[in-house]
Write an enzyme that holds these catalytic residues in place. Structure first.
Site, PDB file in Angstrom:
ATOM      1  N   ASP A  11      -8.023   0.751   3.837  1.00 58.97           N
ATOM      2  CA  ASP A  11      -7.421   0.280   5.152  1.00 58.97           C
ATOM      3  C   ASP A  11      -9.240   0.045   5.869  1.00 58.97           C
ATOM      4  O   ASP A  11     -10.068   0.329   5.207  1.00 58.97           O
ATOM      5  CB  ASP A  11      -6.657   1.283   5.423  1.00 58.97           C
ATOM      6  N   HIS A 136       1.248  20.202 -20.284  1.00 60.74           N
ATOM      7  CA  HIS A 136       1.506  19.017 -18.903  1.00 60.74           C
ATOM      8  C   HIS A 136       2.336  18.245 -19.437  1.00 60.74           C
ATOM      9  O   HIS A 136       2.694  17.272 -17.734  1.00 60.74           O
ATOM     10  CB  HIS A 136      -0.100  19.141 -18.961  1.00 60.74           C
TER      11      HIS A 136
HETATM   12  C1  RB5 Z   1      -6.185   4.609  10.353  1.00 57.22           C
HETATM   13  O1  RB5 Z   1      -6.191   5.339  11.566  1.00 57.22           O
HETATM   14  C2  RB5 Z   1      -5.530   6.420   9.999  1.00 57.22           C
HETATM   15  O2  RB5 Z   1      -4.302   6.261   9.951  1.00 57.22           O
HETATM   16  C3  RB5 Z   1      -5.415   5.929   7.998  1.00 57.22           C
HETATM   17  O3  RB5 Z   1      -6.663   6.022   7.434  1.00 57.22           O
HETATM   18  C4  RB5 Z   1      -4.273   6.900   7.431  1.00 57.22           C
HETATM   19  O4  RB5 Z   1      -6.185   8.418   7.440  1.00 57.22           O
HETATM   20  C5  RB5 Z   1      -3.387   7.176   7.545  1.00 57.22           C
HETATM   21  O5  RB5 Z   1      -3.707   8.791   6.580  1.00 57.22           O
END
Ligand code: RB5
Length: 152
Positions: A11, A136
């Site tokens: 992201d 495992h």
């Molecule tokens: C984005 O701000 C953040 O919430 C995301 O990158 C992540 O850390 C969520 O788990």
């Protein structure tokens, strides 16, 4: 090691670390498939976890890499997909053990919680460590009880 097809995504929070991991993997000859995000605009991490999880679960790639702020959201999202075993990594010991014992197939990192050099070392260990199988394998089979082989 043999070059691997490796889907990778992040992201917006994970973007800088994703680019560092991508450069390191490409320098080692891997065929990296960058599935986004490509800019700083805010996006939703489950959308990117789904892309990498799909590539791994379908067999297009043996492993995937996901980066967000902590790695945790990506791991939660990816682990909701059948056949995915995503682990948040903070060092090469965790990377080695989650491959050897959990047969983890997606490495998750937090851009806000780990430095690039440590993450690259962990990713190298993740890709280089085989699953140990044996006891495992029995435990990993219990993670996906609905996909048990008929008659097994
Ligand atoms: C984005 O701000 C953040 O919430 C995301 O990158 C992540 O850390 C969520 O788990």
């Amino acid at each position: 090691m043999e070059p691997l097809p490796l889907p990778l995504a992040s992201d917006h929070a994970g973007l800088p670390l994703k680019l560092a991991l991508k450069a390191a993997l490409e320098a080692e000859g891997h065929a990296v498939h960058d599935l986004g995000t490509h800019g700083p605009e805010s996006v939703d991490y489950p959308d990117y976890a789904a892309k990498v999880a799909q590539a791994v679960a379908s067999g297009q790639a043996p492993f995937g890499i996901l980066v967000c702020g902590t790695g945790i959201g990506m791991a939660i999202a990816a682990n909701r997909r059948p056949g995915i075993r995503a682990a948040v990594l903070h060092d090469s010991t965790e990377a080695r053990l989650t491959r050897a014992h959990n047969d983890a197939n997606i490495a998750c990192f937090g851009a806000r919680t780990i430095g690039a050099e440590t993450a690259i070392d962990a990713l190298r260990a993740f890709l280089a460590t085989p699953f140990e199988g044996g006891r495992h394998q029995r435990r990993v089979d219990k993670l996906d009880p609905d996909s048990a082989k008929p008659g097994a």
